[in-house]
Design an enzyme around this catalytic site. Structure first.
Site, PDB file in Angstrom:
ATOM      1  N   ASP B 380       6.019 -10.468  10.434  1.00  0.00           N
ATOM      2  CA  ASP B 380       4.774 -11.204  10.287  1.00  0.00           C
ATOM      3  C   ASP B 380       4.373 -11.106   8.823  1.00  0.00           C
ATOM      4  OD1 ASP B 380       2.331 -12.375  10.990  1.00  0.00           O
ATOM      5  OD2 ASP B 380       1.402 -10.411  11.099  1.00  0.00           O
ATOM      6  N   THR B 382       0.745 -11.706   7.325  1.00  0.00           N
ATOM      7  CA  THR B 382      -0.587 -11.146   7.091  1.00  0.00           C
ATOM      8  C   THR B 382      -0.714  -9.807   7.806  1.00  0.00           C
ATOM      9  OG1 THR B 382      -1.314 -13.406   7.182  1.00  0.00           O
ATOM     10  CG2 THR B 382      -3.013 -11.728   7.094  1.00  0.00           C
ATOM     11  N   GLU B 458     -13.789 -15.346   5.615  1.00  0.00           N
ATOM     12  CA  GLU B 458     -15.238 -15.546   5.594  1.00  0.00           C
ATOM     13  C   GLU B 458     -15.944 -14.290   5.144  1.00  0.00           C
ATOM     14  OE1 GLU B 458     -16.558 -17.003   9.359  1.00  0.00           O
ATOM     15  OE2 GLU B 458     -15.995 -19.070   8.855  1.00  0.00           O
ATOM     16  N   ARG B 726       3.250 -21.562   9.985  1.00  0.00           N
ATOM     17  CA  ARG B 726       2.474 -22.223  11.032  1.00  0.00           C
ATOM     18  C   ARG B 726       3.083 -21.972  12.414  1.00  0.00           C
ATOM     19  NH1 ARG B 726      -1.924 -22.950   8.854  1.00  0.00           N
ATOM     20  NH2 ARG B 726      -2.156 -24.326   7.081  1.00  0.00           N
TER      21      ARG B 726
END
Lengths: 331, 1071
Positions: B380, B382, B458, B726
């Site tokens: 993976d 991240t 965020e 993706r």
């Protein structure tokens, strides 16, 4: 505890100090030379020890059958009415020092056969109380006599007890003529292991119903003597691992001279004829490694030589194709 | 099938199970039968049971049945107690869960009951930070808006908070009413879909009219989640106990079998066939001998009448005699060894992560060897390669690149000046940063504010804004957000949230400035989603350049924008939005369309660049792993450019000129297939010259899997590197499946809930106990704190484990074959009757005790040091290709055991001939010969001697004599006094020395010749280690040694496709 903690840490981290030998020429060749140099003298010593042991082997199974019966040896041996005593003369080539051991040797006799080797009951032999209630199923088909009374000692091993007997007489060579005949006493005690006399074979166990069946196998036992005194049975029941074996018959406490003749009166009663087995009587002295057996000496010499030759070869190879780092890297 | 849940109705409580959670496999009653059944599913155990049963027939058994029943019982007891212990621990943890005190409302009265006492239909009352005991339909919360927050990490691994809403029908109920309501929930039968809940609810009068209200997953609180930032919430239990969604999706993972294990199984079957052949042959010969010779032996008393099965007796005897060919101890020995490997991993200080305080852990103790044979690592991105700690680094506002020089915009004086001088562009930019999100600010008691965000980006933006004096202080339930800029407060009413979806790649909010009453649309999103929607005439070119530049630095970019709205326009749109939100079919699509209509003509404010730093040591680790011959693939949900940048940064792909990136994409399906074929052609021609990698995204993969799986598999087998962007969790698992089905050994590593499927699918799953929760780590076979520990896990632990298992398993066969061959040889001199040369005790002890202990010493063995392995990682190819455990190495051991059997047997019967030919003595001599030989065999095959090894090898030797001397003292045994006799005979010791010299001499010489003149790569490294110890090697030695190693290993590399077909020659041949 500090040490322990250190050890523990090194252990779990797999960091214990280690020695890492690798098979380099400077390690392998010395090992081979060392083994070779060690084995050759040992081999010589074994060879010498074996050569010091003298033995006389005489196979009598055919010789003891009268010529007219040779075509039917089995009939001969099974015929109870014939007197089967035969005398053989043994020439003693070398002087033999006491004690001289007497063996009988059987050939092609499978004491190690699956059906045979397990056919006895160890509990029954040692304990008179076990006699009746021991589980002697293993002894079948020689477990019970008629009416289901157990046989003591039961099983095929005891049933097939070897029963040829030998008596010995010497005719010492005297200067200037033939001397008289002198009987040699054969001591038949102490031929078994002490543990067998004292533990394995009971002092209060007497043979019962032994050889009472319709088929008589081998020798009979004196029902008045307890098993612990029946040493020939003990020797027989220590089963042999190979189909050719020798078992101790007794020993003679006398020195025999070279050239002397020993007359052996054989009472030939054991049936080795139906399976074409050989029977022999053996007189032998004993050395530190037991009887005459050149195998160990020869094997040591061969192994030792092989090691030295191998070391030499490897050295030569090493000299002509040296293991330099260049060599290691550039190939 | 439907389930009707009557709220608060005791009369229907019995129709469904209570909330007793049970993860145990067994109960007290079914443990024995179930466990036995389970154990007997294995071929080996069935085989041993058959042998043990045959041994009960006294006619055929050569030794007492205890020789098999004893070890079999031990093996069963060991496995059963391990199972029982595991199950007991599960029971304890279940009990803890079941005994928890939970507040339940019955007939308006709140009382505390044990969690297991909850029934379907009960109303459960939860407080903040409570774990949810069963699946509930939310009916009330402390929040006037009817919202509560749950943390679902335990369920799906996502650490962000999720909002749950009470169904509209329950909106206006007071807390008193909640305790008394009656109604019915119509819901599907329990399933494991945690994203779906299609149900409806009706309340009975007198409270509300009985209108049906639809329920979705957003109205539920699922078991094992946590209630957060909500004072209280209450719900109706709908699924309980093991029938909850989390309970149904738990499932038991299939036990994994390592490549080494399956090789061992293959060898076992081969030996079994060999054994049957031997048995048939000897059985036939035995029957012939019996009929031709045996009948003449009067002392055997063969009966004239024989039972019908007589012809079977001898073959069956040989079957029992040869049954030890398959060592009964191998499983126990291997299990024990594997347990130790796992402990070594758990204890390794160098894999301890001091930052997060996590040690490495192996949850699956059985598959360490696979680590040493890994061919593909699927990682993976991240959180695995990167730290998953988003930090705002740079931004681009109205033509100025902030943070350009310092690398950190927050320290850029120009930006700080702009903020203090209230540059309007900058202020607006910061406002979007602070407002345009779904972050929940939480004020702690001491007044500091922390943010709970759905996404890390965020959070990074809001934090950065607050550092630039634009502080989001609170968001209250009526939607009023308070912002504090340079000390003055501003209020905004959040009217609508246009949510982020992976299709939209953007999110927006509509706010109303409370002071001025102006309506604003604030937007942030991926550049390709925002730029086409910017207002005409906007200079997107400069922004594009900035984005380009940032993504080349490996930064994650977001484009911020805003748009003023007219009140009428908003009102009109709002109505459409409401309609779309309420539509029953195709809701998502409709909402996206409506949102899109508003998100037009956006005024671009700037670009933010967020850094997700690479974890410490990642590039080095990947370089090392690639050098070790492992193909590393990156599977990420992230976009292509970022993924490629990260790939470049962490040495995954080589920059142009030396490397080439083949992109598989296209607008149509055919385009994609064409580019796949093109990539395949390039891959075939240029693989030797260039470091090739391919890139594809989820959409392309979907089409390829559908249309052209075969050529993709070809490509996958050739490609050393791939970047797949993706990817959905399912696609990640599919990729693992493709590689696995083509026979490669895969390792999947990840940190989040989206990696769980891939981790479970792979041969070896590694979880990083990271910031995205422990979900991945919990599902994985191994969990580590940082990606860089993978290097040690594979190269050190995996490699050693493989080497050790290879030795232990083959040695186990060797020693069993040795004793079996002796039995066979002996049977030729015992009339082929199937007599055992060894007695029962010796046979049993030989397998279980005398030979099992010394071989265990190999678990401390290291062929080459850790440092050497890490310096020459290409040596891993050796274990990858299965060079230490395959048919040819096994043939070597087979030959060795045959040779040793001849040595032991021939020397024994010749040295103990004639008057010494006593069964008991001979058997002991032969047995001691085997013990002597095996001690030297282990010694010769040990690479490094540590004190436990020396103690165990030679201690076992001493123990052998001690035990046999003691056994010789037992009068009821046949071997009574035998050992005493033997130990007193010089000829015994002379024989032993002869056996060792004759047995080991040729083995030593052959080994030496091969070491020196046909060294394997391992031998070379051992020699290098030795020379390095003496003199520091010159600098160029290392590189030339590396070249030489590579040369030795080229054949392995070329033969990679045939990895699981063992190679016949053991060294680099075919010169």
């Amino acid at each position: 505890s500090f040490l322990l903690a250190y050890f523990n840490h090194a252990f779990t981290q797999q960091q214990l100090p280690a020695c890492k030998p690798i098979l380099a020429p400077n390690m392998v060749i010395p090992i081979l030379v060392f083994v070779g140099l060690l084995f050759i003298p040992i081999g010589l010593a074994c060879y010498a020890a074996s050569n010091k042991v003298f033995e006389v082997v005489y196979r009598y199974d055919t010789k003891c059958v009268p010529k007219n019966m040779l075509h039917n040896k089995v009939g001969y041996i099974q015929n109870a009415s014939i007197n089967k005593t035969c005398t053989i003369n043994l020439k003693i080539p070398n002087a033999m020092k006491r004690p001289i051991f007497i063996y009988y040797q059987l050939d092609r006799f499978y004491q190690n056969h699956r059906r045979y080797a397990t056919s006895f009951n160890i509990a029954q032999l040692s304990d008179p109380k076990e006699e009746a209630n021991a589980d002697i199923k293993d002894c079948k088909p020689e477990a019970y006599a008629a009416k289901g009374i157990p046989v003591v000692p039961c099983g095929l091993v005891a049933w097939s007890l070897f029963n040829d007997t030998y008596s010995f007489a010497r005719r010492p060579r005297r200067a200037g003529g033939i001397g008289g005949v002198e009987a040699l006493r054969v001591i038949k005690s102490g031929i078994s292991w002490r543990s067998e006399r004292e533990r394995l074979f009971g002092k209060h166990v007497y043979p019962k119903n032994f050889q009472n069946g319709s088929l008589v196998g081998g020798g009979r036992l004196d029902p008045r003597k307890p098993l612990s005194e029946q040493e020939e049975l003990m020797v027989w029941m220590r089963t042999a691992a190979m189909p050719r074996f020798r078992k101790l018959y007794g020993r003679v406490e006398a020195d025999l001279d070279a050239g002397e003749t020993v007359a052996v009166a054989v009472r030939n009663s054991y049936n080795s004829y139906s399976f074409e087995g050989g029977k022999a009587v053996v007189l032998s002295t004993a050395g530190p490694l037991g009887g005459r057996n050149a195998f160990l000496g020869r094997a040591y010499l061969v192994t030792g030589m092989a090691c030295l030759v191998l070391a030499l070869l490897l050295t030569l190879v090493c000299l002509f194709f040296p293991m330099t780092e260049e060599h290691l890297r550039l190939r | 099938m439907q389930r009707f849940v009557y709220i608060n109705d005791e009369s229907c409580r019995d129709s469904y199970r209570d909330n007793r959670v049970s993860n145990t496999k067994y109960t007290l009653w079914n443990f024995l039968p179930k466990n036995l059944l389970e154990q007997f599913r294995r071929f080996m155990n069935q085989y041993f049971l058959l042998i043990a049963c045959l041994q009960l027939w006294p006619t055929i058994t050569p030794v007492s049945p205890a020789t098999t029943w004893g070890p079999l019982a031990i093996i069963f007891i060991v496995s059963a107690s391990k199972e029982a212990w595991d199950d007991y621990n599960r029971y304890l943890s279940d009990k803890k869960v079941n005994e928890r005190r939970i507040w339940v409302v019955k007939d308006g009265i709140r009382r505390q009951i044990k969690a297991r006492g909850i029934h379907v239909g009960n109303i459960v009352w939860l407080h903040e930070n409570d774990e949810i005991p069963c699946d509930l339909v939310l009916i009330g919360t402390s929040d006037p808006q009817g919202i509560c927050y749950v943390e679902t990490a335990a369920l799906d691994g996502e650490t962000d908070l999720k909002t749950r809403i009470i169904p509209s029908i329950c909106a206006d109920l007071s807390s008193e009413q909640l305790g008394k309501i009656k109604g019915v929930v119509e819901c599907p039968n329990p399933d494991n879909d945690i994203r779906r809940f299609d149900a409806n609810m009706r309340l009975f009068p007198p409270i509300i009219d009985n209108e049906k209200c639809p329920l979705t997953i957003n109205n539920t609180l699922l078991q094992s989640c946590y209630l957060r930032y909500t004072e209280w919430a209450c719900g109706v239990a709908i699924y309980t106990g093991n029938e909850t969604k989390s309970g149904m999706s738990r499932g038991t993972a299939e036990p994994k079998l390592t490549a080494a294990d399956s090789m061992i199984d293959k060898l076992t079957v081969a030996i079994f066939i060999f054994q049957i052949a031997v048995v048939l042959l000897l059985g036939l010969a035995g029957n012939i001998w019996k009929d031709s010779h045996g009948c003449k032996l009067w002392y055997l008393m063969y009966p004239a009448e024989r039972p019908w099965y007589d012809f079977l007796v001898i073959p069956l005897r040989f079957e029992l005699l040869c049954s030890i060919m398959i060592p009964i101890s191998i499983k126990v020995t291997l299990d024990l060894a594997k347990g130790v490997y796992a402990k070594f991993i758990d204890c390794d200080d160098q894999m301890f992560d001091p930052e997060t305080n996590t040690p490495a852990h192996s949850a699956n103790t059985a598959i360490s060897e696979d680590l040493g044979q890994v061919e593909y690592i699927l990682s993976d991105k991240t959180g695995t390669l990167t730290e998953n700690r988003m930090i705002f680094r740079r931004c681009y506002i109205s033509g100025v690149l902030y943070g350009d020089k310092t690398g950190d915009a927050l320290k850029d004086a120009r930006l700080l000046n702009a903020v203090s001088s209230k540059d309007p562009d900058v202020v607006k930019f910061l406002m979007v940063m602070a407002l345009c999100n779904t972050v929940v600010p939480i004020k702690s008691n001491d007044g500091t504010i922390s943010y709970k965000a759905q996404s890390q980006d965020e959070e990074a933006l809001v934090n950065a804004a607050s550092n630039l004096n634009m502080l989001l202080t609170s968001k209250d339930s009526s939607g009023i957000a308070e912002i504090c800029f340079n000390g003055s407060k501003f209020y905004y009413e959040v009217l609508d949230v246009l949510e982020f979806t992976s299709d939209r790649k953007r999110m927006s909010i509509v706010v109303k400035e409370v002071k001025s009453g102006k309506f604003l649309l604030l937007t942030k999103g991926a550049d390709e989603a925002i730029f086409p929607r910017s207002c005409p005439g906007e200079q997107t070119k400069t922004y594009l350049e900035a984005v380009e530049m940032y993504s080349h630095l490996g930064l994650r970019t977001l484009c911020l924008g805003c748009r003023d709205l007219e009140e009428d326009e908003y009102k009109e749109w709002s109505k459409k939005f409401q309609d779309a939100s309420c539509s029953l079919d195709n809701r998502e699509h409709k909402i996206a369309e409506v949102c899109n209509s508003l998100e037009q003509g956006i005024h671009i404010l700037g670009i933010t660049a967020i850094e997700d730093r690479l974890q410490d040591g990642v590039p080095e680790t990947i370089k090392l792993l690639r050098k070790a011959g492992i193909n590393v693939w990156m599977l990420t949900g992230d976009k292509q450019t970022t993924a490629i940048q990260i790939g470049l940064l962490c040495n995954l792909i080589t920059p142009e000129s030396k490397g080439q990136l083949l992109s598989i994409n296209g607008k149509t399906e055919d385009d994609i297939l064409q580019s796949l074929e093109r990539a395949l052609t390039i891959m075939k021609t240029a693989l030797e010259r260039k470091d090739l990698a391919f890139v594809l995204d989820g959409w392309a993969l979907e089409i390829i899997l559908k249309r052209s799986l075969e050529s993709f598999t070809k490509l996958a087998m050739m490609s050393r590197t791939a970047i797949c962007c993706r990817m959905t969790p399912l696609q990640k698992a599919q990729l693992v499946g493709i590689l696995k089905s083509s026979g490669s050994l895969t390792l999947a590593i990840g940190d989040g809930g989206n990696d769980v499927r891939m981790i479970q699918e792979a041969n070896v799953g590694v979880g990083i106990s990271g910031r995205e929760g422990l979900q991945a780590a919990r599902a994985a076979d191994y969990s580590i704190g940082k990606f860089k520990f993978l290097r040690r896990l594979i190269l050190v632990h995996g490699r050693y484990s493989y080497n050790r298992t290879a030795f232990i398993s083959q040695y186990s066969f060797y020693k069993s074959l040795l004793i079996c061959f002796i039995q066979i040889l002996f049977s030729f001199s015992s009339g082929l009757s199937g007599t055992s040369i060894f007695n029962s005790i010796s046979l049993m002890a030989y397998n279980v005790f005398y030979t099992s202990l010394p071989v265990m010493t190999i678990i401390f063995d290291k062929d080459i040091s850790e440092a050497t392995v890490l310096r020459y990682p290409q040596i891993l190819l050796y274990s990858q290709a299965g060079r230490l455990l395959n048919r040819s190495t096994f043939a070597e051991w087979f030959g060795r055991s045959l040779y040793h059997a001849f040595v032991v047997f021939l020397i024994t019967i010749n040295a103990y001939a004639d008057e010494k030919s006593d069964m008991e003595e001979l058997s002991m001599v032969a047995l001691s010969g085997c013990i002597w030989l095996q001690a030297f065999v282990v010694t010769l095959d040990t690479n490094s001697f540590t004190c436990p090894q020396i103690t165990l090898i030679w201690g076992n030797f001493v123990a052998f004599y001690m035990i046999n001397l003691i056994l010789s003292a037992v009068p009821t045994l046949q071997m009574h006094t035998v050992m005493w006799h033997l130990c007193n005979q010089p000829s015994y010791w002379i024989t032993m020395a002869l056996i060792v010299a004759a047995g080991m001499g040729p083995v030593l010489a052959l080994r030496y010749l091969r070491n020196v003149y046909r060294p394997s790569a391992i031998d070379v490294l051992q020699q290098i280690e030795q020379t390095d110890g003496h003199a520091q090697a010159p600098g160029n030695l290392e590189s030339s040694t590396g070249t030489y190693l590579d040369y030795l290993l080229t054949d392995l590399r070329r033969n990679k496709s045939s990895i699981h077909q063992p190679l016949l020659s053991d060294s680099a041949s075919s010169r």
